[in-house]
Design an enzyme around this catalytic site. Structure first.
Site, mmCIF file in Angstrom:
data_model
loop_
_atom_site.group_PDB
_atom_site.id
_atom_site.type_symbol
_atom_site.label_atom_id
_atom_site.label_comp_id
_atom_site.label_asym_id
_atom_site.label_seq_id
_atom_site.Cartn_x
_atom_site.Cartn_y
_atom_site.Cartn_z
ATOM 1 N N GLU A 36 0.848 -1.195 0.000
ATOM 2 C CA GLU A 36 0.000 0.000 0.000
ATOM 3 C C GLU A 36 0.882 1.243 0.000
ATOM 4 O O GLU A 36 1.952 1.267 0.603
ATOM 5 C CB GLU A 36 -0.897 0.030 1.236
ATOM 6 C CG GLU A 36 -2.099 -0.880 1.170
ATOM 7 C CD GLU A 36 -3.022 -0.667 2.367
ATOM 8 O OE1 GLU A 36 -2.825 0.308 3.126
ATOM 9 O OE2 GLU A 36 -3.935 -1.486 2.537
ATOM 10 N N GLN A 94 -5.361 3.786 -24.666
ATOM 11 C CA GLN A 94 -6.723 3.261 -24.539
ATOM 12 C C GLN A 94 -7.699 4.446 -24.547
ATOM 13 O O GLN A 94 -8.377 4.721 -23.568
ATOM 14 C CB GLN A 94 -6.866 2.438 -23.256
ATOM 15 C CG GLN A 94 -5.952 1.218 -23.218
ATOM 16 C CD GLN A 94 -6.184 0.367 -21.990
ATOM 17 O OE1 GLN A 94 -7.302 0.004 -21.660
ATOM 18 N NE2 GLN A 94 -5.104 0.050 -21.275
ATOM 19 N N LYS A 190 1.803 0.887 -43.186
ATOM 20 C CA LYS A 190 1.989 -0.411 -42.542
ATOM 21 C C LYS A 190 0.641 -1.054 -42.264
ATOM 22 O O LYS A 190 -0.390 -0.394 -42.204
ATOM 23 C CB LYS A 190 2.774 -0.271 -41.232
ATOM 24 C CG LYS A 190 1.977 0.415 -40.127
ATOM 25 C CD LYS A 190 2.718 0.442 -38.818
ATOM 26 C CE LYS A 190 1.819 1.052 -37.731
ATOM 27 N NZ LYS A 190 2.466 1.131 -36.440
ATOM 28 N N ASP A 216 7.721 10.133 -33.786
ATOM 29 C CA ASP A 216 6.470 9.645 -33.196
ATOM 30 C C ASP A 216 6.439 10.015 -31.720
ATOM 31 O O ASP A 216 7.400 10.579 -31.178
ATOM 32 C CB ASP A 216 6.360 8.129 -33.379
ATOM 33 C CG ASP A 216 4.918 7.649 -33.481
ATOM 34 O OD1 ASP A 216 4.000 8.465 -33.262
ATOM 35 O OD2 ASP A 216 4.711 6.456 -33.770
ATOM 36 N N ASP A 220 7.295 1.524 -27.887
ATOM 37 C CA ASP A 220 7.061 0.512 -26.859
ATOM 38 C C ASP A 220 7.891 -0.729 -27.168
ATOM 39 O O ASP A 220 9.023 -0.861 -26.715
ATOM 40 C CB ASP A 220 5.566 0.194 -26.782
ATOM 41 C CG ASP A 220 5.212 -0.696 -25.595
ATOM 42 O OD1 ASP A 220 6.140 -1.219 -24.932
ATOM 43 O OD2 ASP A 220 4.007 -0.873 -25.319
ATOM 44 N N SER A 221 7.386 -1.619 -27.990
ATOM 45 C CA SER A 221 8.141 -2.830 -28.311
ATOM 46 C C SER A 221 9.280 -2.547 -29.288
ATOM 47 O O SER A 221 10.257 -3.291 -29.351
ATOM 48 C CB SER A 221 7.207 -3.884 -28.916
ATOM 49 O OG SER A 221 6.717 -3.441 -30.167
ATOM 50 N N GLY A 223 9.069 -2.697 -32.504
ATOM 51 C CA GLY A 223 8.906 -3.440 -33.752
ATOM 52 C C GLY A 223 8.605 -2.553 -34.943
ATOM 53 O O GLY A 223 9.188 -2.722 -36.025
#
Length: 310
Positions: A36, A94, A190, A216, A220-221, A223
């Site tokens: 916590e 999201q 793409k 950009d 993240d990844s 790729g």
């Protein structure tokens, strides 16, 4: 004015404090045995204009809870105004319903920050501009492009540079950078088969014999960047670099980028760099502390923030 820092990116908070010539407010943010979060503000903040610096990067949920609890502590301590300074706003990807029975988590997080007691939000390069409208309080979305433009002009010959958007969705962002440095624009077309994987289909624009700069907001990844760099080299580009605001770099992203065709990846310090990022041969970080510090100073003085980007 008071400046409070969570644990997400202490070096950036200290750099902002140095720019403002203002010490960080004494504040304890620690964990109980069951993890916590406990917060104690150890200075008087009654009637103060308080800025809380906290990215909601990995571990996103822990850092988000720290931010909410710090805001609540300040509100209960009678701070006059609380500004949540969120260099990297997690959950920003999201921002819509991609399918049935899915959440819009960016809106939920905006509601939580507002209900915790924040009076305004200051963030950098939101993944989608409409997220500003998710907040019911004033929200300033800063742009890292002026910092990147300065770095590009110091390291590239402008007459050989082409700015490249790694996907169609980032064209507006890339066009803005291209206009600032007086360079032509190209686009990577793409197709994403599934989350975290992408396949480069085509290059729109002339890149042969050019130094290409992929631009950009989030990597993240890695790729997409690596595939795009390889496609650009195949189309005749002499070298490919990337300028990305938020270096999330999850999983094996650093190793993937290190072994890719990218000459260099330049990120900002909106997210605290891991050891792997710091020792990588082709990843470099530039600071946005002066940009955020100036925006904080102008906000405290009730001056224009947007004029920073004129």
């Amino acid at each position: 004015m008071k400046l409070v820092a969570g644990n997400a990116n202490r070096p950036l908070a200290e750099a902002i404090a140095a720019y403002l010539k203002l010490p960080l407010t004494k504040c304890v943010v620690r964990r109980f045995a069951d993890m916590e979060v406990f917060v104690e503000i150890q200075e008087n903040v009654r009637g103060q204009d308080v800025f809380v610096v906290q990215s909601t990067s990995f571990p996103a949920n822990d850092n988000l809870m720290e931010l909410l609890i710090i805001i609540d502590a300040l509100r209960r301590a009678s701070a006059h105004r609380i500004t949540a300074v969120i260099p990297y706003f997690g959950y920003a990807r999201q921002d819509r319903k991609p399918g049935p029975r899915t959440p819009i988590s960016a809106k939920l997080v905006a509601n939580m920050i507002t209900r915790a007691g924040a009076d305004r939000v200051l963030t950098v390069d939101l993944h989608a501009g409409q997220i500003q409208g998710f907040f019911d309080i004033p929200t300033d979305n800063l742009f890292a492009s002026p910092v990147m433009v300065r770095d590009i002009k110091e390291n590239f010959e402008s007459d050989l540079v082409t700015v490249v958007s790694p996907d169609v969705g980032g064209v507006v962002r890339a066009r803005g950078l291209a206009k600032r440095i007086g360079a032509p624009l190209a686009i990577v077309d793409k197709r994403r088969e599934r989350p975290g994987e992408s396949e480069v289909m085509n290059i729109i624009g002339d890149v042969e014999g050019r130094s290409c700069i992929l631009f950009d907001d989030i990597v993240d990844s890695g790729g997409t960047l690596c595939n795009a760099a390889e496609a650009l080299i195949d189309k005749g580009a002499i070298e490919v670099s990337a300028y990305i605001t938020h270096g999330v770099l999850s999983g094996g992203a650093v190793a993937r980028i290190t072994s890719s065709a990218l000459k260099q990846l330049v990120i900002t310090d909106s997210i605290q760099a891991t050891e792997a990022v710091r020792v990588s041969r082709n990843i470099r970080a530039i600071t946005i502390a002066p940009l955020i510090g100036e925006a904080i100073a102008r906000t405290a003085r009730e001056e224009s923030v947007s004029s920073l980007f004129d």
